[in-house]
Design a protein around this motif. Structure first.
Motif, PDB file in Angstrom:
ATOM      1  N   LEU A  43      53.880  51.065  36.296  1.00 22.84           N
ATOM      2  CA  LEU A  43      54.241  49.709  36.533  1.00 22.84           C
ATOM      3  C   LEU A  43      53.347  48.889  37.292  1.00 22.84           C
ATOM      4  O   LEU A  43      53.062  47.679  37.111  1.00 22.84           O
ATOM      5  N   LYS A  44      52.888  49.635  38.151  1.00 24.64           N
ATOM      6  CA  LYS A  44      51.776  48.954  39.091  1.00 24.64           C
ATOM      7  C   LYS A  44      50.570  48.081  38.147  1.00 24.64           C
ATOM      8  O   LYS A  44      50.051  47.117  38.195  1.00 24.64           O
ATOM      9  N   VAL A  45      50.166  49.017  37.294  1.00 20.77           N
ATOM     10  CA  VAL A  45      48.951  48.720  36.496  1.00 20.77           C
ATOM     11  C   VAL A  45      49.435  47.651  35.422  1.00 20.77           C
ATOM     12  O   VAL A  45      48.776  46.775  35.258  1.00 20.77           O
ATOM     13  N   LEU A  46      50.741  47.921  35.085  1.00 18.95           N
ATOM     14  CA  LEU A  46      51.338  46.756  34.083  1.00 18.95           C
ATOM     15  C   LEU A  46      51.041  45.431  34.893  1.00 18.95           C
ATOM     16  O   LEU A  46      50.821  44.429  34.215  1.00 18.95           O
ATOM     17  N   ALA A  47      51.580  45.282  35.881  1.00 17.50           N
ATOM     18  CA  ALA A  47      51.718  44.181  36.803  1.00 17.50           C
ATOM     19  C   ALA A  47      50.485  43.641  37.132  1.00 17.50           C
ATOM     20  O   ALA A  47      50.113  42.497  36.855  1.00 17.50           O
ATOM     21  N   VAL A  48      49.298  44.449  37.590  1.00 14.41           N
ATOM     22  CA  VAL A  48      48.159  43.901  37.834  1.00 14.41           C
ATOM     23  C   VAL A  48      47.439  43.315  36.448  1.00 14.41           C
ATOM     24  O   VAL A  48      46.822  42.228  36.198  1.00 14.41           O
ATOM     25  N   PHE A  49      47.822  44.138  35.249  1.00 13.10           N
ATOM     26  CA  PHE A  49      47.122  43.875  34.090  1.00 13.10           C
ATOM     27  C   PHE A  49      48.013  42.448  33.524  1.00 13.10           C
ATOM     28  O   PHE A  49      47.016  41.510  32.919  1.00 13.10           O
ATOM     29  N   SER A  50      49.152  42.239  33.839  1.00 11.34           N
ATOM     30  CA  SER A  50      49.709  40.948  33.489  1.00 11.34           C
ATOM     31  C   SER A  50      49.214  39.975  34.174  1.00 11.34           C
ATOM     32  O   SER A  50      48.896  38.684  33.741  1.00 11.34           O
ATOM     33  N   ILE A  51      49.025  39.952  35.511  1.00 13.17           N
ATOM     34  CA  ILE A  51      48.401  39.005  36.471  1.00 13.17           C
ATOM     35  C   ILE A  51      46.989  38.463  35.797  1.00 13.17           C
ATOM     36  O   ILE A  51      46.751  37.232  35.659  1.00 13.17           O
ATOM     37  N   GLY A  52      46.261  39.560  35.418  1.00 13.26           N
ATOM     38  CA  GLY A  52      44.858  39.303  34.820  1.00 13.26           C
ATOM     39  C   GLY A  52      44.900  38.495  33.550  1.00 13.26           C
ATOM     40  O   GLY A  52      44.032  37.694  33.167  1.00 13.26           O
ATOM     41  N   SER A  53      46.014  38.986  32.743  1.00 14.70           N
ATOM     42  CA  SER A  53      46.162  38.123  31.560  1.00 14.70           C
ATOM     43  C   SER A  53      46.549  36.811  31.872  1.00 14.70           C
ATOM     44  O   SER A  53      45.969  35.748  31.039  1.00 14.70           O
ATOM     45  N   LEU A  54      47.290  36.592  32.772  1.00  9.36           N
ATOM     46  CA  LEU A  54      47.865  35.041  32.984  1.00  9.36           C
ATOM     47  C   LEU A  54      46.390  34.289  33.800  1.00  9.36           C
ATOM     48  O   LEU A  54      46.270  33.178  32.967  1.00  9.36           O
ATOM     49  N   VAL A  55      45.711  34.901  34.393  1.00 12.01           N
ATOM     50  CA  VAL A  55      44.481  34.370  34.888  1.00 12.01           C
ATOM     51  C   VAL A  55      43.360  34.175  33.473  1.00 12.01           C
ATOM     52  O   VAL A  55      42.972  33.041  33.482  1.00 12.01           O
ATOM     53  N   GLY A  56      43.448  34.969  32.962  1.00  9.10           N
ATOM     54  CA  GLY A  56      42.318  35.080  31.836  1.00  9.10           C
ATOM     55  C   GLY A  56      42.926  33.626  30.504  1.00  9.10           C
ATOM     56  O   GLY A  56      42.154  32.998  30.193  1.00  9.10           O
ATOM     57  N   LEU A  57      44.212  33.656  30.434  1.00  9.48           N
ATOM     58  CA  LEU A  57      44.907  32.725  29.569  1.00  9.48           C
ATOM     59  C   LEU A  57      44.240  31.263  29.927  1.00  9.48           C
ATOM     60  O   LEU A  57      44.070  30.555  29.362  1.00  9.48           O
ATOM     61  N   VAL A  58      44.767  31.077  31.357  1.00  5.15           N
ATOM     62  CA  VAL A  58      44.517  29.895  31.765  1.00  5.15           C
ATOM     63  C   VAL A  58      43.130  29.360  31.827  1.00  5.15           C
ATOM     64  O   VAL A  58      42.805  28.191  31.505  1.00  5.15           O
ATOM     65  N   SER A  59      42.361  30.268  32.313  1.00  2.00           N
ATOM     66  CA  SER A  59      40.981  30.020  32.419  1.00  2.00           C
ATOM     67  C   SER A  59      40.139  29.774  31.379  1.00  2.00           C
ATOM     68  O   SER A  59      39.547  28.876  31.155  1.00  2.00           O
ATOM     69  N   LEU A  60      40.458  30.538  30.131  1.00  2.00           N
ATOM     70  CA  LEU A  60      39.822  30.483  28.961  1.00  2.00           C
ATOM     71  C   LEU A  60      40.358  29.104  28.300  1.00  2.00           C
ATOM     72  O   LEU A  60      39.758  28.645  27.272  1.00  2.00           O
ATOM     73  N   SER A  61      41.587  28.976  28.270  1.00  2.00           N
ATOM     74  CA  SER A  61      42.163  27.682  27.635  1.00  2.00           C
ATOM     75  C   SER A  61      41.609  26.413  28.268  1.00  2.00           C
ATOM     76  O   SER A  61      41.158  25.495  27.202  1.00  2.00           O
TER      77      SER A  61
END
Length: 340
Positions: free
Chosen positions: A223-241
């Motif tokens: 669950l910790k791994v999923l939470a960190v992965f989700s935060i990284g995905s959000l950061v990547g989504l916004v920055s790439l956009s």
């Protein structure tokens, strides 16, 4: 920004989110292609671009209605709803189909990507030497990524955060499969299977009144791994956009040329006729990772030797895949004629 959607438009947007979510989970298939073909790619990128300092100020100031309008909240909410539903429904079905009907699933996806190339390229306009050069650069990059060999699984949280940033590339960059990139990084099973299943099981346990999982270190770690992965995905989504919105505004045709080439180059990833290559020990046994799974080092692609029933069916599914994409184009043209 994009207001007054009809009920049918809202339903279609949720269904497009379903398709995008399912595509993002399948290695070799890009959710960005779905966005491109379904006609909401630019709106998606520009809506994500609105998640910026101004949006943060509106959030801190409690101006939620203004925030919702500024970020094109209705569009993003409907699309993300479809993705979330897909993650626990359509993608589960795809997992089953890939296990039991792998050849036909990959054939359908192969056909859909061919249809997507035609769909995107048909309105490109005139090709000159400059745009052909961009096209070839995209093809070369797509082919190069297709033939990279996977790394080993790594649950280090910093690396997981990096995986999150990289994985959303499939949503924002048509032709670049975030799931396939996770396979190359060695973390596909950890991040898109094990951790998601851990969340699903935990939610189910809560509804059953069972909280014993709170004392399960392995479950908590996932669950910790999923939470960190989700935060990284959000950061990547916004920055790439933000980056893509800038590029699309200034170099739209060049960007489209690269995307068309990249999608064409990535066809090797979803080529239906392929076999996994495994790591073997000195005794000839397949080497497994820490979780007991066979370690895949890549794929051997081949052409079918005969045109038996299985091969003919695979070709039929390719045609069906092309038809699915073209039907979206026909539907779009029909709607335009109805609105005239």
């Amino acid at each position: 920004m994009y207001e007054n959607r009809s009920l049918s438009d809202k339903v279609w947007l949720v269904l497009k989110g379903l398709g995008m979510g399912a595509a993002n989970k399948v290695p070799g298939v890009s959710g960005g292609v779905v966005a491109f073909v379904a006609g909401f790619y630019e709106e998606f990128i520009y809506s994500l671009q609105k998640i910026n300092k101004k949006a943060f100020k509106l959030l801190i100031g409690g101006r939620f209605k203004s925030l919702y309008r500024y970020t094109n909240g209705q569009f993003l909410t409907l699309l993300i709803t479809g993705m979330v539903i897909s993650y626990f429904s359509v993608s589960k079905l795809l997992d089953y189909l890939i296990v039991h009907y792998e050849l036909y699933v990959w054939s359908a996806f192969f056909g859909m990507i061919i249809g997507s190339i035609y769909f995107i390229a048909k309105d490109f306009g005139e090709w000159n030497k400059k745009y052909i050069a961009y096209l070839m650069a995209g093809v070369i990059a797509g082919v190069a990524i297709s033939f990279l060999e996977p790394a080993k699984e790594n649950s280090n949280l910093i690396f997981v955060f990096f995986c999150g940033i990289i994985s959303v590339s499939g949503m924002t960059l048509p032709g670049l499969s975030g799931s396939f990139i996770l396979i190359l990084l060695g973390n596909y099973v950890l991040l898109l299977v094990d951790s998601v299943n851990a969340l699903f099981d935990s939610i189910a346990n809560v509804f059953q009144g069972d909280f014993s999982w709170l004392y399960d270190p392995h479950r908590i770690e996932l669950l910790k791994v999923l939470a960190v992965f989700s935060i990284g995905s959000l950061v990547g989504l916004v920055s790439l956009s933000h980056l893509l919105a800038y590029v699309l505004k200034r170099f739209k045709k060049a960007t489209y040329a690269v995307i068309i080439g990249f999608i064409a180059g990535s066809l090797g990833v979803v080529w239906p006729w392929k076999e996994e290559k495994y790591v073997y020990d000195n005794l000839g046994n397949i080497v497994v990772d820490a979780n007991g799974r066979d370690i895949i080092t890549g794929y051997t692609r081949y052409f079918p030797e005969s045109f038996g029933t299985e091969t003919i069916l695979a070709i039929v599914f390719m045609v069906v895949g092309v038809f699915i994409v073209l039907s979206l184009d026909w539907y779009d043209n029909y709607k335009k004629q109805q609105n005239v």
